[in-house]
Write a protein that holds these residues in place. Structure first.
Motif, mmCIF file in Angstrom:
data_model
loop_
_atom_site.group_PDB
_atom_site.id
_atom_site.type_symbol
_atom_site.label_atom_id
_atom_site.label_comp_id
_atom_site.label_asym_id
_atom_site.label_seq_id
_atom_site.Cartn_x
_atom_site.Cartn_y
_atom_site.Cartn_z
ATOM 1 N N HIS A 1 0.825 -1.217 0.000
ATOM 2 C CA HIS A 1 0.000 0.000 0.000
ATOM 3 C C HIS A 1 0.856 1.262 0.000
ATOM 4 O O HIS A 1 0.778 2.064 0.943
ATOM 5 N N PRO A 2 1.666 1.504 -1.028
ATOM 6 C CA PRO A 2 2.465 2.737 -1.053
ATOM 7 C C PRO A 2 1.561 3.959 -1.070
ATOM 8 O O PRO A 2 0.537 3.992 -1.759
ATOM 9 N N MET A 3 1.929 4.963 -0.289
ATOM 10 C CA MET A 3 1.069 6.136 -0.121
ATOM 11 C C MET A 3 1.893 7.408 -0.153
ATOM 12 O O MET A 3 3.116 7.395 0.072
ATOM 13 N N LEU A 4 1.236 8.517 -0.452
ATOM 14 C CA LEU A 4 1.890 9.810 -0.383
ATOM 15 C C LEU A 4 2.174 10.172 1.069
ATOM 16 O O LEU A 4 1.594 9.611 1.992
ATOM 17 N N GLN A 5 3.021 11.144 1.268
ATOM 18 C CA GLN A 5 3.531 11.473 2.599
ATOM 19 C C GLN A 5 2.553 12.289 3.448
ATOM 20 O O GLN A 5 2.803 12.531 4.629
ATOM 21 N N TYR A 6 1.409 12.699 2.894
ATOM 22 C CA TYR A 6 0.631 13.768 3.501
ATOM 23 C C TYR A 6 -0.110 13.374 4.782
ATOM 24 O O TYR A 6 -0.563 14.248 5.507
ATOM 25 N N PHE A 7 -0.255 12.095 5.058
ATOM 26 C CA PHE A 7 -0.845 11.674 6.321
ATOM 27 C C PHE A 7 0.231 11.244 7.314
ATOM 28 O O PHE A 7 -0.081 10.875 8.450
ATOM 29 N N ALA A 8 1.511 11.258 6.894
ATOM 30 C CA ALA A 8 2.639 10.883 7.760
ATOM 31 C C ALA A 8 2.415 9.510 8.382
ATOM 32 O O ALA A 8 2.601 9.317 9.577
ATOM 33 N N GLN A 9 2.014 8.529 7.534
ATOM 34 C CA GLN A 9 1.644 7.227 8.071
ATOM 35 C C GLN A 9 2.331 6.054 7.375
ATOM 36 O O GLN A 9 2.021 4.901 7.686
ATOM 37 N N GLY A 10 3.252 6.290 6.459
ATOM 38 C CA GLY A 10 3.867 5.180 5.730
ATOM 39 C C GLY A 10 4.543 4.173 6.642
ATOM 40 O O GLY A 10 4.248 2.976 6.600
ATOM 41 N N LEU B 1 -6.152 13.086 -0.646
ATOM 42 C CA LEU B 1 -7.126 14.143 -0.403
ATOM 43 C C LEU B 1 -6.558 15.233 0.496
ATOM 44 O O LEU B 1 -6.812 16.426 0.291
ATOM 45 N N ILE B 2 -5.792 14.845 1.508
ATOM 46 C CA ILE B 2 -5.193 15.831 2.402
ATOM 47 C C ILE B 2 -4.236 16.735 1.635
ATOM 48 O O ILE B 2 -4.191 17.950 1.840
ATOM 49 N N GLY B 3 -3.455 16.138 0.727
ATOM 50 C CA GLY B 3 -2.564 16.943 -0.092
ATOM 51 C C GLY B 3 -3.312 17.977 -0.906
ATOM 52 O O GLY B 3 -2.887 19.132 -1.033
ATOM 53 N N GLU B 4 -4.458 17.589 -1.446
ATOM 54 C CA GLU B 4 -5.216 18.490 -2.318
ATOM 55 C C GLU B 4 -5.982 19.549 -1.545
ATOM 56 O O GLU B 4 -5.999 20.722 -1.929
ATOM 57 N N TYR B 5 -6.637 19.153 -0.432
ATOM 58 C CA TYR B 5 -7.583 20.058 0.216
ATOM 59 C C TYR B 5 -7.055 20.725 1.484
ATOM 60 O O TYR B 5 -7.657 21.682 1.965
ATOM 61 N N ILE B 6 -5.957 20.235 2.037
ATOM 62 C CA ILE B 6 -5.394 20.867 3.239
ATOM 63 C C ILE B 6 -4.012 21.441 2.955
ATOM 64 O O ILE B 6 -3.728 22.583 3.282
ATOM 65 N N TYR B 7 -3.142 20.685 2.329
ATOM 66 C CA TYR B 7 -1.778 21.158 2.106
ATOM 67 C C TYR B 7 -1.685 22.197 0.992
ATOM 68 O O TYR B 7 -0.900 23.131 1.095
ATOM 69 N N HIS B 8 -2.447 22.041 -0.099
ATOM 70 C CA HIS B 8 -2.148 22.773 -1.328
ATOM 71 C C HIS B 8 -3.291 23.570 -1.954
ATOM 72 O O HIS B 8 -3.162 23.990 -3.099
ATOM 73 N N PRO B 9 -4.404 23.816 -1.295
ATOM 74 C CA PRO B 9 -5.470 24.554 -1.974
ATOM 75 C C PRO B 9 -5.125 26.032 -2.133
ATOM 76 O O PRO B 9 -4.267 26.571 -1.438
#
Length: 425
Positions: A296-305, A350-358
């Motif tokens: 389950h590779p994931m982006l870093q935006y939830f800091a959960q990898g 979603l966090i990357g799009e709506y919290i980190y970068h809007p």
């Protein structure tokens, strides 16, 4: 499974955590790593309470806590105005609510804790310079093929070799990872090099249009971890390439000078282009099972990898503990983990799009909503993630307090409140 060991491909955090977890259950394993030595690249990572739940199950609770840096808060800043949007205190009420703290740690330090635990165990064998070439299996065992070496035979094979796992490629044939186009630059600098007015004991995120900056202390406050990300729409996967400071600064002209000085004080920047994959529900092929970024590779935006990989390790060991039915044990592991990790993968995007970068109106909505959330709102919002070690299966993904999404009743004896939209994680 008593005669042949369990083979673990990959000697990163996920692979070593798996070996530790299996050893705690009396199960023997062989960890193979393609590099010349066991080690970790990268810098800081954030570890939520769910990771601390796992440390104790892995037998490294005390050692991991000694390496961790206990920050005071999670801070979200508006990168254009330098104003604070929201803050989640990580004090005693936070720890009491989840049963464990939130902290940051250097990736190499956490890897070293797991490596030492493996070296102390008579049930773990560590091998380097073993490059995975594929696998074969029959009803009695699985064979791990290695480039330029004799194959290894095991009772099971755990694929923990990361984003481009050759074992996953053979199992699922789902091609190359998805390239996000988000470019991340990382640096670690001495605390004396960090701007004095930003030496906060917090994991701080400066959120801006198509970009963000993160910083927090490491190694007992001796250094600061810096992460700078921008949507450059790069379509080439890059990992750890050195780049000049001028490249890092490109596109940050619209960011407030207070935040932008982080880039100016960074040094020895290295570049990564972020990649992930869509969630899948198949992690098992006979005696072969996926784990961590291979699953389950994931982006870093939830800091959960790293947290999810350690949860996988704990869950797999629990399912195998005393299991006479191998197929049933692996099926339970898959059912226990796929929904939870898929939720984290999807929310990371979603966090990357709506919290980190809007930008513009979307950023204004983010600020309005998040400024209205109390620490207790955040605690409830994240209960499903931080309040679990991932062993409850699908039940942990149903834990949502709907009261914070609806208008609170007015009148005698009823709590006062107002309707507001909330970010759902």
């Amino acid at each position: 499974m008593t005669e042949l060991p369990i083979l673990i491909a990959g000697g990163g955090i996920g692979g070593l955590a798996t070996a530790c977890a299996l050893a705690r259950k009396g199960l023997r394993s062989v960890v193979v790593e393609q590099a010349q030595a066991f080690g970790e690249i990268g810098a800081g990572i954030q570890i939520g309470p769910n990771a601390f739940h796992c440390f104790d199950r892995l037998g490294v609770g005390d050692a991991a806590r000694e390496k961790a840096v206990y920050i005071d808060a999670l801070r979200l800043m508006d990168a254009r105005t330098a104003e604070e949007i929201t803050r989640i205190p990580l004090d005693q009420p936070f720890r009491d609510f989840y049963g464990n703290p939130y902290a940051v740690v250097h990736r190499a330090d956490l890897h070293g804790v797991l490596l030492e635990e493996c070296r102390r165990s008579d049930l773990v064998e560590l091998r380097t310079e073993h490059r995975v070439a594929g696998y074969a299996q029959d009803g009695a065992a699985v064979t791990l093929h290695l480039s330029g070496r004799d194959p290894l035979k095991g009772a099971l094979l755990v694929a923990a070799e990361g984003l481009r796992s050759p074992i996953r490629a053979q199992m699922l044939g789902d091609g190359e990872p998805r390239i996000s186009g988000h470019t991340t630059y990382r640096s670690v600098i001495p605390t004396g090099q960090m701007p004095e007015d930003l030496r906060w004991n917090a994991a701080t995120l400066w959120a801006g249009p198509k970009c963000h900056i993160v910083h927090y202390p490491l190694k007992g406050g001796k250094v600061y971890n810096l992460v700078v990300t921008y949507h450059r729409d790069v379509q080439e996967a890059i990992s750890g390439r050195p780049v000049p400071r001028e490249e890092v600064a490109q596109g940050f002209e619209h960011i407030h000078p207070v935040a932008r000085q982080i880039i100016e004080h960074g040094d020895n920047w290295k570049l990564w282009v972020l990649c992930d994959r869509d969630p899948v529900s198949t992690w098992v092929d006979g005696r072969v099972v996926l784990l961590g970024d291979a699953a389950h590779p994931m982006l870093q935006y939830f800091a959960q990898g790293a947290c999810m990989a350690m949860e996988d390790a704990v869950a797999l060991a629990q399912c195998l503990d005393g299991a006479a039915d191998r197929d049933g044990a692996l099926a339970r592991y898959q059912a226990m983990r796929t929904l939870r990790t898929a939720r984290v993968q999807m929310n990371s995007r979603l966090i990357g799009e709506y919290i980190y970068h809007p930008a513009d109106a979307q950023a204004a909505v983010r600020n309005h909503v998040m400024q209205g959330m109390s620490p207790q709102d955040w605690y409830r919002q994240l209960q499903w993630l931080y309040g679990s070690d991932g062993l409850e299966g699908q039940a942990c993904c149903r834990q949502v307090d709907l009261s914070i999404f609806a208008e609170k009743k007015q009148g005698p004896g009823a709590p006062q409140g107002r309707m507001r939209d909330e970010f759902r994680f």
